[in-house]
Motif scaffolding. Sequence first.
Motif, PDB file in Angstrom:
ATOM      1  N   ALA A   9       0.628  -1.382   0.471  1.00  0.00           N
ATOM      2  CA  ALA A   9      -0.226   0.160   0.206  1.00  0.00           C
ATOM      3  C   ALA A   9       0.624   0.587   0.608  1.00  0.00           C
ATOM      4  CB  ALA A   9      -0.837   0.406   1.036  1.00  0.00           C
ATOM      5  N   LEU A  10       1.974   1.299   0.375  1.00  0.00           N
ATOM      6  CA  LEU A  10       2.830   2.333   0.754  1.00  0.00           C
ATOM      7  C   LEU A  10       3.390   3.476  -0.253  1.00  0.00           C
ATOM      8  CD1 LEU A  10       4.316   4.112   2.739  1.00  0.00           C
ATOM      9  CD2 LEU A  10       6.319   2.831   3.041  1.00  0.00           C
ATOM     10  N   ILE A  11       4.117   2.057  -1.170  1.00  0.00           N
ATOM     11  CA  ILE A  11       4.559   1.523  -2.324  1.00  0.00           C
ATOM     12  C   ILE A  11       3.794   2.205  -3.873  1.00  0.00           C
ATOM     13  CG2 ILE A  11       5.329   0.178  -4.752  1.00  0.00           C
ATOM     14  CD1 ILE A  11       6.975  -1.231  -2.444  1.00  0.00           C
ATOM     15  N   LEU A  12       1.968   1.654  -3.828  1.00  0.00           N
ATOM     16  CA  LEU A  12       1.397   2.551  -3.810  1.00  0.00           C
ATOM     17  C   LEU A  12       0.992   3.813  -3.805  1.00  0.00           C
ATOM     18  CD1 LEU A  12      -0.160  -0.939  -4.795  1.00  0.00           C
ATOM     19  CD2 LEU A  12       1.385   0.100  -6.690  1.00  0.00           C
ATOM     20  N   GLY A  13       0.962   3.940  -2.668  1.00  0.00           N
ATOM     21  CA  GLY A  13       0.362   5.071  -2.679  1.00  0.00           C
ATOM     22  C   GLY A  13      -1.400   5.151  -2.078  1.00  0.00           C
ATOM     23  N   LEU A  14      -1.849   4.265  -2.062  1.00  0.00           N
ATOM     24  CA  LEU A  14      -3.006   3.407  -1.953  1.00  0.00           C
ATOM     25  C   LEU A  14      -3.599   4.275  -0.452  1.00  0.00           C
ATOM     26  CD1 LEU A  14      -3.070  -0.479  -2.940  1.00  0.00           C
ATOM     27  CD2 LEU A  14      -3.072   1.654  -4.303  1.00  0.00           C
ATOM     28  N   SER A  15      -4.746   3.896  -0.841  1.00  0.00           N
ATOM     29  CA  SER A  15      -5.759   4.197   0.340  1.00  0.00           C
ATOM     30  C   SER A  15      -7.136   4.053   0.055  1.00  0.00           C
ATOM     31  CB  SER A  15      -6.253   6.241   0.515  1.00  0.00           C
ATOM     32  OG  SER A  15      -6.715   7.048  -0.638  1.00  0.00           O
ATOM     33  N   SER A  16      -7.916   3.319   1.349  1.00  0.00           N
ATOM     34  CA  SER A  16      -8.756   2.621   1.084  1.00  0.00           C
ATOM     35  C   SER A  16     -10.091   3.839  -0.404  1.00  0.00           C
ATOM     36  CB  SER A  16      -9.727   2.520   1.926  1.00  0.00           C
ATOM     37  OG  SER A  16     -10.987   1.826   1.846  1.00  0.00           O
ATOM     38  N   PRO A  17     -11.072   3.232  -1.389  1.00  0.00           N
ATOM     39  CA  PRO A  17     -11.726   1.902  -1.483  1.00  0.00           C
ATOM     40  C   PRO A  17      -9.524   1.336  -2.420  1.00  0.00           C
ATOM     41  CG  PRO A  17     -12.994   3.431  -2.755  1.00  0.00           C
ATOM     42  CD  PRO A  17     -11.868   3.894  -1.818  1.00  0.00           C
ATOM     43  N   ALA A  18      -8.973  -0.153  -2.493  1.00  0.00           N
ATOM     44  CA  ALA A  18      -7.789   0.196  -3.235  1.00  0.00           C
ATOM     45  C   ALA A  18      -8.406  -0.036  -4.296  1.00  0.00           C
ATOM     46  CB  ALA A  18      -7.871  -1.529  -2.893  1.00  0.00           C
ATOM     47  N   LEU A  19      -6.768   0.434  -5.481  1.00  0.00           N
ATOM     48  CA  LEU A  19      -7.056   0.513  -6.886  1.00  0.00           C
ATOM     49  C   LEU A  19      -7.827  -1.121  -7.208  1.00  0.00           C
ATOM     50  CD1 LEU A  19      -4.374   2.908  -7.781  1.00  0.00           C
ATOM     51  CD2 LEU A  19      -6.498   3.201  -7.789  1.00  0.00           C
ATOM     52  N   ALA A  20      -8.127  -1.025  -8.226  1.00  0.00           N
ATOM     53  CA  ALA A  20      -8.607  -2.632  -9.194  1.00  0.00           C
ATOM     54  C   ALA A  20      -7.250  -2.859 -10.381  1.00  0.00           C
ATOM     55  CB  ALA A  20      -9.333  -2.359 -10.068  1.00  0.00           C
ATOM     56  N   VAL A  21      -6.699  -4.364  -9.093  1.00  0.00           N
ATOM     57  CA  VAL A  21      -5.855  -4.800 -10.297  1.00  0.00           C
ATOM     58  C   VAL A  21      -6.707  -4.890 -11.748  1.00  0.00           C
ATOM     59  CG1 VAL A  21      -4.687  -7.205 -11.184  1.00  0.00           C
ATOM     60  CG2 VAL A  21      -5.247  -6.446  -8.459  1.00  0.00           C
ATOM     61  N   THR A  22      -5.374  -4.527 -12.672  1.00  0.00           N
ATOM     62  CA  THR A  22      -6.104  -4.752 -13.980  1.00  0.00           C
ATOM     63  C   THR A  22      -4.903  -4.700 -15.061  1.00  0.00           C
ATOM     64  OG1 THR A  22      -4.466  -2.577 -14.459  1.00  0.00           O
ATOM     65  CG2 THR A  22      -6.574  -2.447 -14.076  1.00  0.00           C
ATOM     66  N   GLY A  28       4.769  -3.749 -20.270  1.00  0.00           N
ATOM     67  CA  GLY A  28       5.117  -2.841 -19.593  1.00  0.00           C
ATOM     68  C   GLY A  28       4.982  -2.588 -18.342  1.00  0.00           C
ATOM     69  N   GLN A  29       3.791  -2.756 -17.944  1.00  0.00           N
ATOM     70  CA  GLN A  29       3.404  -2.626 -16.757  1.00  0.00           C
ATOM     71  C   GLN A  29       3.237  -3.382 -15.262  1.00  0.00           C
ATOM     72  OE1 GLN A  29       1.984   1.125 -15.957  1.00  0.00           O
ATOM     73  NE2 GLN A  29       3.141   1.157 -18.182  1.00  0.00           N
ATOM     74  N   TYR A  30       4.053  -4.382 -16.040  1.00  0.00           N
ATOM     75  CA  TYR A  30       3.801  -5.155 -15.316  1.00  0.00           C
ATOM     76  C   TYR A  30       4.568  -5.450 -14.006  1.00  0.00           C
ATOM     77  CZ  TYR A  30       4.703 -10.646 -14.070  1.00  0.00           C
ATOM     78  OH  TYR A  30       4.834 -11.883 -12.923  1.00  0.00           O
ATOM     79  N   GLU A  31       5.677  -4.931 -13.394  1.00  0.00           N
ATOM     80  CA  GLU A  31       6.367  -4.614 -12.208  1.00  0.00           C
ATOM     81  C   GLU A  31       5.134  -3.627 -11.607  1.00  0.00           C
ATOM     82  OE1 GLU A  31       8.777  -6.483 -10.880  1.00  0.00           O
ATOM     83  OE2 GLU A  31       8.670  -7.146 -12.795  1.00  0.00           O
ATOM     84  N   ALA A  32       4.266  -2.402 -11.993  1.00  0.00           N
ATOM     85  CA  ALA A  32       3.211  -2.036 -11.329  1.00  0.00           C
ATOM     86  C   ALA A  32       2.164  -2.840 -11.144  1.00  0.00           C
ATOM     87  CB  ALA A  32       3.101  -0.864 -12.120  1.00  0.00           C
ATOM     88  N   TRP A  33       1.809  -3.975 -12.086  1.00  0.00           N
ATOM     89  CA  TRP A  33       1.043  -4.562 -11.654  1.00  0.00           C
ATOM     90  C   TRP A  33       1.141  -5.549 -10.760  1.00  0.00           C
ATOM     91  CZ3 TRP A  33       0.771 -10.199 -12.420  1.00  0.00           C
ATOM     92  CH2 TRP A  33      -0.454 -10.829 -11.801  1.00  0.00           C
ATOM     93  N   LYS A  34       2.487  -6.156 -10.381  1.00  0.00           N
ATOM     94  CA  LYS A  34       3.290  -7.608  -9.177  1.00  0.00           C
ATOM     95  C   LYS A  34       1.784  -6.895  -7.888  1.00  0.00           C
ATOM     96  CE  LYS A  34       7.113  -8.259  -9.976  1.00  0.00           C
ATOM     97  NZ  LYS A  34       8.025  -9.107  -9.976  1.00  0.00           N
ATOM     98  N   PRO A  35       2.427  -5.912  -6.779  1.00  0.00           N
ATOM     99  CA  PRO A  35       1.891  -5.094  -5.880  1.00  0.00           C
ATOM    100  C   PRO A  35       0.092  -5.577  -5.802  1.00  0.00           C
ATOM    101  CG  PRO A  35       2.718  -3.511  -6.551  1.00  0.00           C
ATOM    102  CD  PRO A  35       3.574  -4.753  -7.989  1.00  0.00           C
ATOM    103  N   LEU A  36      -0.058  -4.801  -6.963  1.00  0.00           N
ATOM    104  CA  LEU A  36      -1.755  -5.143  -6.858  1.00  0.00           C
ATOM    105  C   LEU A  36      -2.316  -6.915  -6.394  1.00  0.00           C
ATOM    106  CD1 LEU A  36      -2.365  -2.179  -9.634  1.00  0.00           C
ATOM    107  CD2 LEU A  36      -2.900  -1.895  -7.111  1.00  0.00           C
ATOM    108  N   MET A  37      -1.622  -7.665  -7.489  1.00  0.00           N
ATOM    109  CA  MET A  37      -1.869  -8.667  -7.640  1.00  0.00           C
ATOM    110  C   MET A  37      -2.270  -8.841  -6.372  1.00  0.00           C
ATOM    111  SD  MET A  37      -3.761 -10.350  -9.357  1.00  0.00           S
ATOM    112  CE  MET A  37      -4.391 -11.977  -8.443  1.00  0.00           C
ATOM    113  N   ALA A  38      -0.797  -8.768  -5.545  1.00  0.00           N
ATOM    114  CA  ALA A  38      -0.181  -9.252  -4.395  1.00  0.00           C
ATOM    115  C   ALA A  38      -1.327  -9.694  -3.015  1.00  0.00           C
ATOM    116  CB  ALA A  38       1.239  -8.800  -4.315  1.00  0.00           C
TER     117      ALA A  38
END
Length: 264
Positions: A9-22, A28-38
């Motif tokens: 959450a800290l890496i992504l700057g997430l706040s509730s509600p969490a961003l959806a996995v896309t 190109g966006q695989y590394e950014a996708w991994k923590p969302l999928m995690a």
Amino acid sequence: MKAIAAHIALILGLSSPALAVTCSDTGGQYEAWKPLMAAEAEAAGVGRRGIEALMATRYSKATIGADRNQKSFRYSLEKFLEVRGADAIVSIGRKRKAQNPDFYAALERQYGVPAGVLIAIHGMETGFGNFMGDTNVVSAIATLSYDCRRSDFFTPHLIAALKLVDQGTISPATVGAKHGELGHTQFLPGNALTYGVDGNGDGRVDLTDLVDAMASTANFLRQKGWRPGAGYQEGQPNFAVIEEWNAATVYQQAIALMGARIDG
């Protein structure tokens, strides 16, 4: 696990509600996708080892290449049988059945599935275990989950693969086929998690072990509705169960035809 989630959450700057996995059509966006999928995987019950395995994955260009170039299923049945070496599979399959009749008879007594079907699947999938794959399983499945083409289909298999890592059934380094299939008969991780059985009694499910793989394959077919003693050619009751094994019509037909020749 809470620490991992907080870090994500800290890496992504997430706040509730969490961003959806896309998904994405490129890597190109695989590394950014991994923590969302995690985060999604953790919510689905994946533990620390599974999350670490996901975060260590790499986008698999080999998997994407294979997924985009599945040509053999466009063949006629006659051409498909020729390309896949049906005569050789039947010949070898008959010998394998004759060399170990008690093993296959025991499987049929327990699950109701005749030897010919199991042996045909084994021959079709890996040439009787001669090649079970060379691609990292978790990376392959993660790549297919990330890719937009069939994300909905492969995401549950990714969750399953991560749970298999948690259980110790596979490791982050386990290799399989280009689509993440495992073992002698190429189980997708979700099927391995659901239908895998310990056929040899050693306390673990290992689909690279022939006994476990054959028992798991028979269990899959039985759980999908296999009717002991009923026919399995097109138009017969158990052909619908063979359809559950592989979505391609020529593949289904090939299993049924080769199975009958092996049993004949």
